[in-house]
Design a protein around this motif. Structure first.
Motif, PDB file in Angstrom:
ATOM      1  N   MET A   1       0.852  -1.192   0.000  1.00  0.00           N
ATOM      2  CA  MET A   1       0.000   0.000   0.000  1.00  0.00           C
ATOM      3  C   MET A   1       0.884   1.238   0.000  1.00  0.00           C
ATOM      4  O   MET A   1       1.924   1.243   0.639  1.00  0.00           O
ATOM      5  CB  MET A   1      -0.852   0.034   1.270  1.00  0.00           C
ATOM      6  CG  MET A   1      -2.126  -0.726   1.170  1.00  0.00           C
ATOM      7  SD  MET A   1      -3.106  -0.490   2.663  1.00  0.00           S
ATOM      8  CE  MET A   1      -2.366  -1.686   3.732  1.00  0.00           C
ATOM      9  N   PRO A   2       0.479   2.293  -0.707  1.00  0.00           N
ATOM     10  CA  PRO A   2       1.251   3.543  -0.618  1.00  0.00           C
ATOM     11  C   PRO A   2       1.297   4.005   0.837  1.00  0.00           C
ATOM     12  O   PRO A   2       0.347   3.793   1.584  1.00  0.00           O
ATOM     13  CB  PRO A   2       0.434   4.523  -1.452  1.00  0.00           C
ATOM     14  CG  PRO A   2      -0.390   3.688  -2.350  1.00  0.00           C
ATOM     15  CD  PRO A   2      -0.657   2.416  -1.611  1.00  0.00           C
ATOM     16  N   SER A   3       2.400   4.620   1.216  1.00  0.00           N
ATOM     17  CA  SER A   3       2.493   5.038   2.617  1.00  0.00           C
ATOM     18  C   SER A   3       2.590   6.551   2.757  1.00  0.00           C
ATOM     19  O   SER A   3       2.873   7.049   3.828  1.00  0.00           O
ATOM     20  CB  SER A   3       3.694   4.380   3.278  1.00  0.00           C
ATOM     21  OG  SER A   3       4.886   4.797   2.650  1.00  0.00           O
ATOM     22  N   ILE A   4       2.344   7.284   1.657  1.00  0.00           N
ATOM     23  CA  ILE A   4       2.402   8.745   1.796  1.00  0.00           C
ATOM     24  C   ILE A   4       1.192   9.216   2.607  1.00  0.00           C
ATOM     25  O   ILE A   4       0.177   8.527   2.661  1.00  0.00           O
ATOM     26  CB  ILE A   4       2.430   9.454   0.415  1.00  0.00           C
ATOM     27  CG1 ILE A   4       1.289   8.951  -0.480  1.00  0.00           C
ATOM     28  CG2 ILE A   4       3.764   9.257  -0.255  1.00  0.00           C
ATOM     29  CD1 ILE A   4       1.197   9.691  -1.787  1.00  0.00           C
ATOM     30  N   PRO A   5       1.307  10.383   3.250  1.00  0.00           N
ATOM     31  CA  PRO A   5       0.202  10.849   4.095  1.00  0.00           C
ATOM     32  C   PRO A   5      -1.129  10.924   3.349  1.00  0.00           C
ATOM     33  O   PRO A   5      -2.181  10.709   3.939  1.00  0.00           O
ATOM     34  CB  PRO A   5       0.655  12.247   4.525  1.00  0.00           C
ATOM     35  CG  PRO A   5       2.129  12.221   4.433  1.00  0.00           C
ATOM     36  CD  PRO A   5       2.468  11.273   3.323  1.00  0.00           C
ATOM     37  N   GLU A   6      -1.074  11.195   2.036  1.00  0.00           N
ATOM     38  CA  GLU A   6      -2.313  11.350   1.252  1.00  0.00           C
ATOM     39  C   GLU A   6      -3.094  10.049   1.146  1.00  0.00           C
ATOM     40  O   GLU A   6      -4.233  10.037   0.692  1.00  0.00           O
ATOM     41  CB  GLU A   6      -1.998  11.879  -0.156  1.00  0.00           C
ATOM     42  CG  GLU A   6      -1.653  13.344  -0.205  1.00  0.00           C
ATOM     43  CD  GLU A   6      -0.228  13.625   0.220  1.00  0.00           C
ATOM     44  OE1 GLU A   6       0.548  12.659   0.400  1.00  0.00           O
ATOM     45  OE2 GLU A   6       0.127  14.810   0.397  1.00  0.00           O
ATOM     46  N   MET A   7      -2.468   8.937   1.560  1.00  0.00           N
ATOM     47  CA  MET A   7      -3.153   7.642   1.501  1.00  0.00           C
ATOM     48  C   MET A   7      -4.463   7.707   2.291  1.00  0.00           C
ATOM     49  O   MET A   7      -5.450   7.063   1.923  1.00  0.00           O
ATOM     50  CB  MET A   7      -2.220   6.571   2.071  1.00  0.00           C
ATOM     51  CG  MET A   7      -2.775   5.175   2.015  1.00  0.00           C
ATOM     52  SD  MET A   7      -3.025   4.610   0.338  1.00  0.00           S
ATOM     53  CE  MET A   7      -4.110   3.214   0.643  1.00  0.00           C
ATOM     54  N   ALA A   8      -4.470   8.509   3.349  1.00  0.00           N
ATOM     55  CA  ALA A   8      -5.668   8.599   4.195  1.00  0.00           C
ATOM     56  C   ALA A   8      -6.852   9.168   3.425  1.00  0.00           C
ATOM     57  O   ALA A   8      -7.999   8.959   3.808  1.00  0.00           O
ATOM     58  CB  ALA A   8      -5.374   9.465   5.415  1.00  0.00           C
ATOM     59  N   ASN A   9      -6.586   9.889   2.325  1.00  0.00           N
ATOM     60  CA  ASN A   9      -7.673  10.522   1.579  1.00  0.00           C
ATOM     61  C   ASN A   9      -8.317   9.603   0.553  1.00  0.00           C
ATOM     62  O   ASN A   9      -9.281   9.972  -0.097  1.00  0.00           O
ATOM     63  CB  ASN A   9      -7.153  11.775   0.853  1.00  0.00           C
ATOM     64  CG  ASN A   9      -6.680  12.821   1.829  1.00  0.00           C
ATOM     65  OD1 ASN A   9      -7.112  12.844   2.974  1.00  0.00           O
ATOM     66  ND2 ASN A   9      -5.778  13.678   1.387  1.00  0.00           N
ATOM     67  N   VAL A  10      -7.744   8.403   0.368  1.00  0.00           N
ATOM     68  CA  VAL A  10      -8.214   7.535  -0.710  1.00  0.00           C
ATOM     69  C   VAL A  10      -9.435   6.721  -0.291  1.00  0.00           C
ATOM     70  O   VAL A  10     -10.377   6.544  -1.052  1.00  0.00           O
ATOM     71  CB  VAL A  10      -7.086   6.589  -1.162  1.00  0.00           C
ATOM     72  CG1 VAL A  10      -7.603   5.585  -2.165  1.00  0.00           C
ATOM     73  CG2 VAL A  10      -5.949   7.384  -1.748  1.00  0.00           C
ATOM     74  N   TRP A  11      -9.420   6.242   0.945  1.00  0.00           N
ATOM     75  CA  TRP A  11     -10.395   5.227   1.348  1.00  0.00           C
ATOM     76  C   TRP A  11     -11.843   5.628   1.121  1.00  0.00           C
ATOM     77  O   TRP A  11     -12.586   4.926   0.422  1.00  0.00           O
ATOM     78  CB  TRP A  11     -10.195   4.861   2.822  1.00  0.00           C
ATOM     79  CG  TRP A  11      -8.857   4.265   3.078  1.00  0.00           C
ATOM     80  CD1 TRP A  11      -7.758   4.898   3.583  1.00  0.00           C
ATOM     81  CD2 TRP A  11      -8.447   2.921   2.796  1.00  0.00           C
ATOM     82  NE1 TRP A  11      -6.713   4.020   3.652  1.00  0.00           N
ATOM     83  CE2 TRP A  11      -7.092   2.808   3.173  1.00  0.00           C
ATOM     84  CE3 TRP A  11      -9.096   1.818   2.271  1.00  0.00           C
ATOM     85  CZ2 TRP A  11      -6.382   1.614   3.039  1.00  0.00           C
ATOM     86  CZ3 TRP A  11      -8.396   0.637   2.137  1.00  0.00           C
ATOM     87  CH2 TRP A  11      -7.045   0.545   2.518  1.00  0.00           C
ATOM     88  N   ALA A  12     -12.247   6.749   1.725  1.00  0.00           N
ATOM     89  CA  ALA A  12     -13.676   7.086   1.692  1.00  0.00           C
ATOM     90  C   ALA A  12     -14.204   7.256   0.261  1.00  0.00           C
ATOM     91  O   ALA A  12     -15.216   6.640  -0.090  1.00  0.00           O
ATOM     92  CB  ALA A  12     -13.946   8.318   2.539  1.00  0.00           C
ATOM     93  N   PRO A  13     -13.547   8.055  -0.591  1.00  0.00           N
ATOM     94  CA  PRO A  13     -14.091   8.215  -1.949  1.00  0.00           C
ATOM     95  C   PRO A  13     -14.138   6.901  -2.733  1.00  0.00           C
ATOM     96  O   PRO A  13     -15.135   6.626  -3.413  1.00  0.00           O
ATOM     97  CB  PRO A  13     -13.121   9.202  -2.600  1.00  0.00           C
ATOM     98  CG  PRO A  13     -12.487   9.925  -1.478  1.00  0.00           C
ATOM     99  CD  PRO A  13     -12.401   8.948  -0.352  1.00  0.00           C
TER     100      PRO A  13
END
Lengths: 433, 444
Positions: B396-408
């Motif tokens: 899985m990508p580990s950049i901070p922006e990863m948190a923005n992927v899940w919900a959408p």
């Protein structure tokens, strides 16, 4: 003839307790001076830092080079420390004002030639006549620092950019952004669409859930109170049960019962040859489901309330109505309903305000789902309060959450104030005639 | 009367004293006036010292005098950590205290508890949380044992433990999703999703509540094969480029069609599938297959015994299914009072022996190369099933922006599954939302 008064006032304004000493109240003066000395010492150490902190919210983020405590600024800690110092400054100024007033009063007494209390007499006076104020000042301090201070702090968060991913201390600093958070929430499309959607549903939910439970309760109470109904105690007990089970249990069970595929409810419907409904997976039906389940939970409360009111309606009113030849429906419309509404209106408004924030119902039953693709971190059945929960605990967007919280507060406060004023006027009003 | 008065006096005196005490207590904060001065003497950071980094060899690092450690661990793995803590204390004489915190909550908890001095010294996190932790400076780099770690662990786990060219983590176990199947119902695991659908047509019967395959259809984590096998990805450049989101490539629409066609043998709304219900049905033999991760092994094994088997996820349009791999990594908190002891612990808990112990207790998949070669792992059919799938997995990508992927993306998945929306359109909507979030429209 106001020599002493003026002098004492001026002296006390220069230095706390000086006027008291001039008034020959040495002990009192010394105590005040000690208080001022301690406070000034504290201010010298902290006041500059507090003003610097509240303006800048820190300047040095934590990096690999300055990892030790004290080498970096943690914006949120700084904000709280500054708040404490500034609140203490306010307390100090209030005490200062009272010290000047006191010196002035005693000086005036001396001008009139009346004797001045010595220290023992002062203490005695306070204990005998001002005991309540003296003693209540302690809890007042507690409330100031443990209730009011956190509330101010949380309101302030709405005016900062304290949010994930770019402004979470200690690695990053937090800054003041003024009303930008509110602007984003109300005007920026990504947020406002969600906000208005959730707000609309919150209001619809509050109205529907309050009305359904209230009139459902009214119906049940009237039914049980009918003449000729037997086993009244039994029916009452049965109807109280949903209220007696903790929501944490009953709602989680309901969640499984309403499962569209494996829930018993759709299976029963299947036995009758009806196709089941998507109780929790379709945005519209999920809303219907929470209303229905809320009726099941909420009707007992209204029922109890209204049963209590029904017992207070004088029987002779009905007798008089019967003499006049009123039908059952007329009796209900002209006597029962107005009486009940009149007595329970304040409770009704309180229930409405409570339903705006009915966190349990939504969080436990649907968790805000079904997900809506075009919402920011919210689902179709999310209320403002559950959305706030998600923003805070799952997304760490504290500033948005704080702004939403302030808006919820404004909505509920306006209802509560209206309600409070109603009840006051209601106390002074006469019974309906 | 008199007694009453004196009592009141005493009460008032106590109250005043309490007040002054609390006031002074509120205000005894040494001012740092802009973040300089008032420094506590820094503990000796032998390991942090640039000159020493290369000089310190494994074993030369010694824990600080009087060191004590606090570590966080998720509930399932506490038995393992208790054992490791005991061994660690025996070897180094450092006491280790364990607190139970879910792995996905640890970075958030460290953000708030670290600065107040209540955080753990060593945390264990899924590697997709690494970017957040490292970018906010919550963790120390894995410097002393970097050579060791890189030498002894799989390449995928090292990628997972690295953020922006710096190695932070100490990999402990690998996780990926694979196909769980019930041998009494499906003697041979299907090779492709086409075969699976063929089998499903004979097995799935909605009225009897029997389903060939059931998995969390609305959760991106389990559906990554339908994105990646068609050539899609979350973030480009090996999960580091936040502006390159590959969810709407031509191939993705094709592989998402396969995902959509599975609704034929699983005619259920994605919202009606939850892990509890699925567990019950799979255990009772009403569901033949499930796409899931190693944390579910213990429960399923109890229900099915020897009938439980693991196979790679079936192929999508003839291409091998690429699953997400998650690496569980230890990282050392930058708030740790005793960084040397903490680093030693993280190293100690990820050795070959430790990973084998974890496999024994939990059934995990090691990342340690030697551990993977041992008989204990090779003869474990469950682990080797996961290991087979792990060959075709992407971290899985580990950049901070990863948190923005899940919900959408989860919302898009539900849309595609439940409402038969066109995959391309749904994914494009998701991309727009992720970009909005990444560009801070919502964050600032």
């Amino acid at each position: 003839m106001s020599r002493h008064r003026t002098r004492a006032t001026v002296l006390s304004s220069l230095l706390m307790g000086l006027g008291q000493i001039y008034n020959k109240q040495y002990m009192k003066g010394a105590l005040m001076m000690a208080f001022e000395a301690a406070s000034v010492m504290y201010f010298i150490l902290n006041l500059g830092y507090a003003f610097w902190g509240i303006v800048t919210l820190g300047e040095t983020p934590r990096t690999a080079a300055n990892m030790q405590p004290g080498q970096y600024d943690h914006s949120i800690f700084i904000l709280i420390q500054s708040l404490i110092t500034i609140l203490y400054l306010i307390v100090f100024l209030v005490v200062y004002y009272f010290n000047i007033r006191d010196a002035r009063k005693i000086g005036a007494q001396r001008d009139e030639g009346r004797p001045v209390h010595n220290f023992r007499q002062s203490v005695r006076y306070v204990l005998d006549y001002k005991f309540a104020q003296a003693f209540l000042s302690i809890p007042a301090m507690g409330i100031l620092f443990f209730t009011i201070m956190p509330i101010i702090f949380m309101v302030m968060i709405a005016f900062t950019n304290y949010s994930a991913p770019n402004h979470i201390p200690p690695g990053k600093l937090v800054d003041w952004v003024g009303f930008e958070t509110f602007k984003n929430l109300l005007a920026l499309k990504t947020w406002s669409h969600t906000f208005y959607g959730v707000l609309t549903w919150t209001i619809i939910w509050a109205i529907l859930s309050t009305v359904t439970t209230y009139f459902g309760g009214l119906l049940v109470a009237l039914l049980i109170n009918q003449k000729g109904i037997r086993f009244k105690g039994f029916w009452r007990t049965i109807l109280i049960l949903p209220y007696a089970i903790p929501q944490l249990i009953s709602l989680l069970v309901m969640r499984n019962m309403f499962n569209g595929e494996f829930g018993p409810i759709n299976q029963y419907l299947g036995y009758f040859g009806l196709s089941g409904l998507p109780w929790l997976t379709d945005p519209f039906w999920a809303k219907v489901t929470v209303i229905i389940v809320n009726m099941w939970v909420g009707i007992p409360v209204s029922m109890l309330l209204i049963m209590g009111v029904l017992t207070t309606i004088p029987r002779d009113m009905y007798e008089a109505a019967e003499v006049d030849g009123a039908s059952g429906y007329q009796k209900f419309r002209i006597i029962t309903l107005p009486m009940i509404l009149f007595t329970t209106a304040p409770t009704l408004i309180a229930q409405f305000a409570g339903n705006i924030n009915n966190f349990n119902m939504i969080f436990l039953l649907t968790g805000g789902d079904p997900v809506k693709g075009d919402y920011q971190y919210a689902g179709a059945t999310d209320l403002l309060v559950t959305w706030l929960y998600k923003l805070t605990l799952n997304q760490n967007r504290y500033n948005m959450a704080s702004a939403v919280g302030i808006i919820i507060f404004l909505i509920i406060a306006s209802f509560s104030i209206y309600n409070y004023r109603r009840t006051k006027s209601f106390k002074e009003e006469d019974m309906i005639q | 009367m008199n007694f009453k008065k004196s009592f009141r006096k005493a009460l008032l005196l106590v109250a005043v004293l309490t007040l002054t005490a609390s006031m002074t207590a509120c205000g005894t904060k040494s001012s740092t006036g802009g973040g300089e001065g008032a420094n506590t003497p820094a503990p000796s950071n032998a390991a942090n010292n640039k000159e020493n980094t290369t000089a310190v060899q494994d074993g030369e690092l010694v824990p600080e005098e009087g060191a004590e450690l606090l570590v966080w661990e998720s509930r399932e793995e506490v038995p393992f950590t208790e054992e490791i803590a005991r061994q660690f204390e025996e070897k180094y004489g450092v006491k280790v205290k364990i607190e139970e915190v879910a792995t996905t909550d640890q970075v958030g908890k460290l953000t708030t508890d670290g600065p107040s001095g209540l955080g753990a010294d060593v945390i264990i996190i899924p590697h997709d949380h690494l970017g957040n932790a490292a970018a906010s400076g919550l963790i120390l780099a894995n410097d002393v044992f970097a050579e060791d770690t890189k030498k002894n662990n799989t390449e995928a786990s090292i990628i997972g433990a690295t953020f922006e060219e710096t190695l932070y983590g100490y990999p402990r176990a690998a996780e990926t999703t694979a196909l769980f199947y019930n041998k009494s119902l499906v003697p041979e695991a299907p090779e492709s999703f086409e075969d699976l659908i063929e089998f499903g047509k004979t097995f799935t019967d909605k009225s009897k509540k029997k389903y060939a395959l059931m998995w969390e259809a609305g959760n991106m984590y389990f559906n990554y094969p339908f994105i990646a096998s068609g050539g899609g990805y979350l973030y480009g450049d090996n999960g580091t480029n936040k502006d390159d989101i590959g969810l709407a490539h031509e191939g993705v629409a094709e592989s998402m069609k396969v995902y959509q066609s599975l609704a034929e043998i699983l005619p259920i709304k994605s919202g009606d599938i939850n892990p509890d219900i699925k567990r019950g049905l799979f255990g009772a033999g009403d569901v033949a297959m499930d796409i899931n991760g190693p944390w579910e092994v213990a429960g399923y094994k109890e229900a099915l015994g020897d009938n439980l088997a693991i196979a790679p996820v079936p192929t999508v349009n003839g291409k091998p299914a690429i699953t997400f791999s998650g690496i569980k990594i230890y990282t050392v908190s930058s708030f740790a009072k005793y960084p040397n002891a903490a680093k030693l612990y993280a190293q100690f808990a990820t050795t070959k022996e430790a990973q084998l112990l974890l496999n024994e207790k939990i059934g995990s998949v090691p990342t340690n190369l030697e551990a993977l070669e041992t008989d204990q792992i090779k003869n474990d059919p469950i682990v080797s099933g996961f290991a087979e799938q792990a060959k075709n997995s992407e971290p899985m990508p580990s950049i901070p922006e990863m948190a923005n992927v899940w919900a959408p993306v989860n919302a898009a998945m539900a849309d595609i599954w439940d409402n038969k929306t066109d995959p391309k359109a749904a994914m494009e909507k998701a991309i727009t939302q992720i970009k909005d979030l990444n560009n801070g429209l919502a964050a600032e």
